[in-house]
Scaffold this motif. Sequence first.
Motif, PDB file in Angstrom:
ATOM      1  N   LEU A   9      -1.245  -2.192   0.800  1.00 30.11           N
ATOM      2  CA  LEU A   9      -1.205  -2.998  -0.413  1.00 30.11           C
ATOM      3  C   LEU A   9      -2.528  -3.608  -0.854  1.00 30.11           C
ATOM      4  O   LEU A   9      -2.772  -3.780  -2.033  1.00 30.11           O
ATOM      5  CB  LEU A   9      -0.200  -4.136  -0.229  1.00 30.11           C
ATOM      6  N   SER A 111       2.882   0.730   3.331  1.00 27.24           N
ATOM      7  CA  SER A 111       3.693  -0.147   2.494  1.00 27.24           C
ATOM      8  C   SER A 111       3.443   0.128   1.022  1.00 27.24           C
ATOM      9  O   SER A 111       2.394   0.645   0.635  1.00 27.24           O
ATOM     10  CB  SER A 111       3.381  -1.602   2.801  1.00 27.24           C
ATOM     11  N   SER A 112       4.420  -0.223   0.219  1.00 26.37           N
ATOM     12  CA  SER A 112       4.357   0.022  -1.212  1.00 26.37           C
ATOM     13  C   SER A 112       4.908  -1.202  -1.926  1.00 26.37           C
ATOM     14  O   SER A 112       5.771  -1.910  -1.411  1.00 26.37           O
ATOM     15  CB  SER A 112       5.211   1.249  -1.544  1.00 26.37           C
ATOM     16  N   ILE A 114       6.939  -1.117  -4.096  1.00 25.09           N
ATOM     17  CA  ILE A 114       8.355  -0.847  -4.352  1.00 25.09           C
ATOM     18  C   ILE A 114       9.268  -1.594  -3.376  1.00 25.09           C
ATOM     19  O   ILE A 114      10.337  -2.061  -3.750  1.00 25.09           O
ATOM     20  CB  ILE A 114       8.617   0.683  -4.332  1.00 25.09           C
ATOM     21  N   THR A 115       8.859  -1.729  -2.116  1.00 22.07           N
ATOM     22  CA  THR A 115       9.671  -2.545  -1.201  1.00 22.07           C
ATOM     23  C   THR A 115       9.103  -3.951  -1.038  1.00 22.07           C
ATOM     24  O   THR A 115       9.845  -4.893  -0.798  1.00 22.07           O
ATOM     25  CB  THR A 115       9.820  -1.909   0.204  1.00 22.07           C
ATOM     26  N   ALA A 116       7.773  -4.102  -1.164  1.00 23.34           N
ATOM     27  CA  ALA A 116       7.178  -5.421  -0.929  1.00 23.34           C
ATOM     28  C   ALA A 116       7.634  -6.446  -1.968  1.00 23.34           C
ATOM     29  O   ALA A 116       7.999  -7.573  -1.613  1.00 23.34           O
ATOM     30  CB  ALA A 116       5.654  -5.315  -0.915  1.00 23.34           C
ATOM     31  N   GLY A 119      11.219  -7.799  -1.613  1.00 23.71           N
ATOM     32  CA  GLY A 119      11.268  -8.584  -0.384  1.00 23.71           C
ATOM     33  C   GLY A 119      10.617  -9.949  -0.540  1.00 23.71           C
ATOM     34  O   GLY A 119      11.134 -10.954  -0.048  1.00 23.71           O
ATOM     35  N   MET A 120       9.479  -9.990  -1.241  1.00 19.57           N
ATOM     36  CA  MET A 120       8.777 -11.262  -1.425  1.00 19.57           C
ATOM     37  C   MET A 120       9.606 -12.244  -2.243  1.00 19.57           C
ATOM     38  O   MET A 120       9.458 -13.456  -2.115  1.00 19.57           O
ATOM     39  CB  MET A 120       7.429 -11.021  -2.115  1.00 19.57           C
ATOM     40  N   GLY A 122      12.965 -12.194  -2.183  1.00 21.04           N
ATOM     41  CA  GLY A 122      14.258 -12.379  -1.522  1.00 21.04           C
ATOM     42  C   GLY A 122      15.407 -11.720  -2.261  1.00 21.04           C
ATOM     43  O   GLY A 122      16.563 -12.127  -2.137  1.00 21.04           O
ATOM     44  N   HIS A 125      17.563  -5.086  -1.994  1.00 20.18           N
ATOM     45  CA  HIS A 125      17.166  -3.760  -2.442  1.00 20.18           C
ATOM     46  C   HIS A 125      18.318  -2.950  -3.017  1.00 20.18           C
ATOM     47  O   HIS A 125      18.133  -2.150  -3.915  1.00 20.18           O
ATOM     48  CB  HIS A 125      16.531  -2.984  -1.287  1.00 20.18           C
ATOM     49  N   GLY A 205       0.681  -8.624  -0.683  1.00 24.08           N
ATOM     50  CA  GLY A 205      -0.056  -8.179   0.493  1.00 24.08           C
ATOM     51  C   GLY A 205      -1.387  -8.887   0.696  1.00 24.08           C
ATOM     52  O   GLY A 205      -2.000  -8.772   1.750  1.00 24.08           O
TER      53      GLY A 205
ATOM     54  N   ARG B  18      -3.703  -5.267  10.455  1.00 20.84           N
ATOM     55  CA  ARG B  18      -3.352  -6.687  10.271  1.00 20.84           C
ATOM     56  C   ARG B  18      -2.171  -7.085  11.144  1.00 20.84           C
ATOM     57  O   ARG B  18      -2.126  -8.189  11.695  1.00 20.84           O
ATOM     58  CB  ARG B  18      -2.966  -6.965   8.810  1.00 20.84           C
ATOM     59  N   ASP B  84       9.707  -2.224   6.706  1.00 17.18           N
ATOM     60  CA  ASP B  84       9.101  -3.340   5.980  1.00 17.18           C
ATOM     61  C   ASP B  84       9.999  -4.563   6.212  1.00 17.18           C
ATOM     62  O   ASP B  84      11.180  -4.525   5.888  1.00 17.18           O
ATOM     63  CB  ASP B  84       9.030  -2.977   4.480  1.00 17.18           C
ATOM     64  N   MET B  86      10.814  -7.569   5.036  1.00 19.08           N
ATOM     65  CA  MET B  86      11.641  -8.342   4.106  1.00 19.08           C
ATOM     66  C   MET B  86      12.709  -7.512   3.401  1.00 19.08           C
ATOM     67  O   MET B  86      13.389  -8.004   2.511  1.00 19.08           O
ATOM     68  CB  MET B  86      10.773  -9.079   3.082  1.00 19.08           C
ATOM     69  N   VAL B  92      14.785 -12.857   5.109  1.00 22.56           N
ATOM     70  CA  VAL B  92      14.492 -13.736   3.971  1.00 22.56           C
ATOM     71  C   VAL B  92      15.056 -15.134   4.268  1.00 22.56           C
ATOM     72  O   VAL B  92      14.367 -16.142   4.105  1.00 22.56           O
ATOM     73  CB  VAL B  92      15.103 -13.179   2.658  1.00 22.56           C
ATOM     74  N   HIS B 109       3.520  -6.468   5.580  1.00 22.46           N
ATOM     75  CA  HIS B 109       4.347  -5.360   5.098  1.00 22.46           C
ATOM     76  C   HIS B 109       4.021  -4.055   5.815  1.00 22.46           C
ATOM     77  O   HIS B 109       2.970  -3.897   6.421  1.00 22.46           O
ATOM     78  CB  HIS B 109       4.149  -5.185   3.593  1.00 22.46           C
ATOM     79  N   ASN B 110       4.939  -3.123   5.709  1.00 22.95           N
ATOM     80  CA  ASN B 110       4.700  -1.789   6.254  1.00 22.95           C
ATOM     81  C   ASN B 110       5.565  -0.785   5.512  1.00 22.95           C
ATOM     82  O   ASN B 110       6.294  -1.148   4.588  1.00 22.95           O
ATOM     83  CB  ASN B 110       4.975  -1.773   7.769  1.00 22.95           C
ATOM     84  N   SER B 111       5.459   0.463   5.910  1.00 21.82           N
ATOM     85  CA  SER B 111       6.202   1.514   5.225  1.00 21.82           C
ATOM     86  C   SER B 111       7.691   1.372   5.467  1.00 21.82           C
ATOM     87  O   SER B 111       8.132   0.800   6.462  1.00 21.82           O
ATOM     88  CB  SER B 111       5.730   2.879   5.711  1.00 21.82           C
TER      89      SER B 111
END
Lengths: 258, 258
Positions: A9, A111-112, A114-116, A119-120, A122, A125, A205, B18, B84, B86, B92, B109-111
């Motif tokens: 990210l 990470s992308s 699209i999911t971050a 999630g951030m 709350g 998905h 990120g 990280r 990922d 979250m 959350v 975050h991650n994939s």
Amino acid sequence: MLTFVGLGLYGTRDITLRGKDAVDKADYVFAEFYTSKLLGASVEDLEKFFGKKITLLSREEVEKGKILIESASKGNTVLLVAGDPMVATTHVSLKILAEERGIKTEVIHNSSIITAAPGMLGLQHYKFGRIVSIPFPQANYFPTSVYDFLAQNMKMGLHTLLLLDINPRPMTANEGMEILLKMEEKKKLGIINGDTLIAVVARAGAPDAAVKAGYMKDMLKENFGPPLHTLVIPGKLHFAEAEALVKLAHAPKDILEE
Amino acid sequence: MLTFVGLGLYGTRDITLRGKDAVDKADYVFAEFYTSKLLGASVEDLEKFFGKKITLLSREEVEKGKILIESASKGNTVLLVAGDPMVATTHVSLKILAEERGIKTEVIHNSSIITAAPGMLGLQHYKFGRIVSIPFPQANYFPTSVYDFLAQNMKMGLHTLLLLDINPRPMTANEGMEILLKMEEKKKLGIINGDTLIAVVARAGAPDAAVKAGYMKDMLKENFGPPLHTLVIPGKLHFAEAEALVKLAHAPKDILEE
């Protein structure tokens, strides 16, 4: 061998250990920041970090694939891409092209947004509808199909992730919201107005990542700081989601009563 | 300080630099593999890799949060999560709980399978509808709401990502397909039959990751090897997507003519 390595990210240290291994073993390292951008590190930062020369490719060079295919037929070649590499269709085409030429390929995911972003905030998905993308309006071209997709999601009570154009420069959340209002003006579907709840994810990120949710009329007045920005228009909220928006993104408390 | 660290898709080296930094600095390291699983590494592998003791938490321990909150109020605490972090609602809630107690939180975050699976198949993210999740049927409970969501996506020509239950054990693609056929039998919406095109993503992120697309009647006879598996039911395919399914996932060539 052609390895697509996701940088994640934001900065240099968002790469995975597997990704770093691939760069360390590479004979040639390329990068492209047309399909996705890494805001926390320049090509020079990456060169210093990896201790290797990195060749930045243009959109055309990535799409044509010639340089990458030639390089991959001579030695271990890495293409560095922000986010998760296969989110961009052009990399899928490149992977197919390489394999047709008998070149082995590998993808190292990361990470992308699209999911971050969900999630951030709350948000669940499972409750997102199709992703839409807001392009910069052109002189004679103001596409509003994304507005129809947004309307479709809203009608079904689903959340919508709205990715903002990054070319020729990253669009701000405020510009994105103004474009949405213009689309509403043009299509008059009655889905967006000043009282629409909207969330902004800024710099996902990054150490100074921030999220903020509120009504469009108030959000339009805010400054969300440097890019990248992403918008989310929540659909029907589960109580836990509304609570998360209030607690994590300072959404107005009245959304808990709806 | 409570840091949620995503481990990514498969093995120990899928963590980001990280994330590794956060584990190195941690006073206490916990892991949970209830919401998501890491198939390429056991807790012992992770302990050896990081050179630190890791305490595996149960679903209840994560949901109650007591152990993690207490630990985070005493020192730097990391919760390791596959994928990922979250994406799971329970994390959350935990983040909100920690912040209410005045504990700083961070997310690395991650994939996630959510972006990896579509990318591995060469399908466009913009054309996915809402994600559905297939649970193991219980004695007196056979939820079919996921089938309605699938029908909704199909009606709109959108692709559907179908995540398979991982508790008490990972569901196989074959089991998932059989459950879909049972749902069809029960709800009779006429959306799934032997001629439905379906794709399987097996072991995303692993060295032996595999994708395969084909008609349900043929796919049911195949063995996709060890878990994790994920299903995708494509909607209306763009030509480039159909080509990617043929080239990358060995889909039958007749899908190019549709």
